[in-house]
Write a protein that holds these residues in place. Structure first.
Motif, PDB file in Angstrom:
ATOM      1  N   LYS A   1       0.821  -1.220   0.000  1.00 46.40           N
ATOM      2  CA  LYS A   1       0.000   0.000   0.000  1.00 46.40           C
ATOM      3  C   LYS A   1       0.852   1.266   0.000  1.00 46.40           C
ATOM      4  O   LYS A   1       0.513   2.260   0.633  1.00 46.40           O
TER       5      LYS A   1
ATOM      6  N   HIS B   1      -0.997  -5.283  -2.551  1.00 38.88           N
ATOM      7  CA  HIS B   1      -2.150  -4.409  -2.333  1.00 38.88           C
ATOM      8  C   HIS B   1      -1.921  -2.989  -2.858  1.00 38.88           C
ATOM      9  O   HIS B   1      -2.418  -2.025  -2.285  1.00 38.88           O
TER      10      HIS B   1
ATOM     11  N   LYS C   1      -2.611  -0.170  -5.800  1.00 39.15           N
ATOM     12  CA  LYS C   1      -3.758   0.106  -6.668  1.00 39.15           C
ATOM     13  C   LYS C   1      -3.472  -0.369  -8.093  1.00 39.15           C
ATOM     14  O   LYS C   1      -2.316  -0.415  -8.519  1.00 39.15           O
TER      15      LYS C   1
END
Length: 163
Positions: A54, A84, A86
């Motif tokens: 992230k 994780h 995008k």
């Protein structure tokens, strides 16, 4: 009374010794280290592992700092482990001259990401594995310094943040 006086003196000496000992090391820590290793003639191969959990916002800064190294581009691979991130970030990363590995662990950890990446690397493909955070930005001579340190006989090298 004399016993208490001696006991007080001994306790004072112990405390004074501790304070002086810590003071000496605190002063020594302020001296700038000048560890310089001689220039290596061999350019070792690096696997730069960047687990990115992230870290959509920061990972591009780290990658850019490695792409701007004063080190032969064919002597290192930047391997980003996308955990994780995008979809848009993954698309942008795929456009860069890096190796993008995607991971989607239920319980993510840096260790899992590194193990996943290491399991996909050939044993003799690289001489040095660098483990970096997704928000680490390095100076242009970073890989040269690590290469020189490794060539001097060091088996494990730890760097630290200065900013």
């Amino acid at each position: 009374m004399i016993f208490i006086g001696y006991l007080d003196l001994v306790l004072f000496a112990l405390c004074a010794f501790t304070v002086v000992y810590l003071l000496i090391y605190a002063i020594a820590a302020t001296v700038k280290r000048t560890d310089k290793y001689s220039e290596s003639r061999i350019k070792h191969r690096f696997a730069i592992l960047i687990p990115a959990y992230k870290d959509d916002e920061y990972v591009f800064y780290a990658i850019r700092s490695f792409l701007q190294q004063d080190y032969p581009i064919d002597c290192f691979d930047i391997i980003v482990i996308s955990d994780h991130l995008k979809s848009e970030t993954n698309r942008q990363l795929a456009q860069l001259p890096i190796i993008l590995l995607k991971a989607n662990f239920k319980k993510s950890s840096k260790t899992k990401s590194i193990k996943a990446a290491m399991s996909q690397l050939a044993d003799s493909q690289y001489d040095i594995a660098l483990l970096m955070n997704a928000d680490n930005v390095v100076e242009k001579n970073f890989l040269n310094e690590i290469n020189n340190t490794y060539a001097s006989g060091s088996n494990a090298i730890q760097s630290h943040r200065i900013h």
